[in-house]
Design an enzyme around this catalytic site. Sequence first.
Site: not given
Ligand SMILES: *Cc1c(COP(=O)(O)O)cnc(C)c1O
Length: 417
Positions: A132, A202, A227-228, A376
């Site tokens: 990511f 992560d 938030y997911k 997705r």
């Molecule tokens: C959604 C997500 C993030 C989000 O990072 P923020 O700093 O909280 O915006 C980070 N890593 C992964 C793999 C994600 O899916």
Amino acid sequence: MTKPDAWGESLAECRRLDREDLLTPLSRQFLIARTLIYLDGHSLGPLTRSASAAVQRTVRGEWGPMIIGGWNEADWIGLPARTAARIAPLIGATPEETACADSVSVNLFKLAAGALALRPERGTILMVEGEFPTDGYILQGLARLRPDIRLKTVPAPELTQALDSDTALLVSSHADYRTGALADLRGLSQAAAAVGALSLWDLSHTTGLAAIDLNEAGADMAVGCGYKYLCGGPGAPAFAFLARRHHAGFLNPIAGWMGHARPFDFEANYAPATGADRLMAGTPPILSMAALNAALDLFDGVAPQALLARSRALSSLFERLTAPMAKAHGFTLVSPADPERRGGHLAYTHPEGYPIMQALIAAGVVGDFRAPDLIRFGFSPLVVSRSQVWTAAKTFASVMENGLWRDPAFSQRQKVT
Ligand SMILES: *Cc1c(COP(=O)(O)O)cnc(C)c1O
């Protein structure tokens, strides 16, 4: 269950299975339009009744009347720890090993920088290729601050082989944000430990979806998103895990007062709080934290195994129902074909992915698009039903067969995709 005719599974059958599924009634906890088919819970979970009420209560019942008194009277100061304690069982951690603070990006920085200090004689951070983006950016930034550190990226299947006596830290997502493919959390944590490296996971795409047991896996550190699947709301606080064995030696590089052992003694020098509390930095966002804390009601009494099983049943149903159409219209499934190897979403590549997803959203089926060509569909197990999956598959087919996505309005790129 697999039938030669893609549409052979009737809507009536989907409805019957929904009725029998013990998780189905939990979807009533969401405040979501009945007509909306929300296949984007892997990006932003929907609003729960409980979170909505908690925000109202915190604003009107606490902030309004108590103002600064709320820190004590409503125990806002204890809210991050109370929230962390509710996340801990979802990730196989103890409350003392879990903190709720900041964003995933910031927590990743804190843990990665702190990890390097725990392995001072080593010079490599190993990261999976195509991670990511924010994870990569944060580690690149860290490597700029630490010119003695090399950031090495390798394809997922080569991670174990690439671990060596110079590896300080292995960083990997539990589920790939593009394909949803699950990494071997236990195997890789153990492989890292075997060469003396630390592991940092992560969990953004699996917390609240899969049964995760960080301590059983022997993982050292983890971060994850509020938030997911946790449905904490837009920009909800994230969490961080630090295994007990590192508590004595770990220093937070963002040594803020909320991670101090005695923040209200106003001492001149920093002394870390015990356990994962030291991962805190600044003042917590109480309104967002109240929403996240209340959203976690969703998981009371739910077995995580049941969540992933239902999500996989839903994604398999969608995959089966759309397979002939997807093939005819040039979609390539990039998620693992074996449901046992995937997390909560399915991803397809298509050169016209952006306008196709916009047309689907206009038709009431909300998924998302990730550049350059990925669409997705997420199957958040508490949100989505089988009959909705059936309707989504039907809608997808009609958008493609009628060429609805060719309307130029759907090619207008928005800021957030
Ligand atoms: C959604 C997500 C993030 C989000 O990072 P923020 O700093 O909280 O915006 C980070 N890593 C992964 C793999 C994600 O899916």
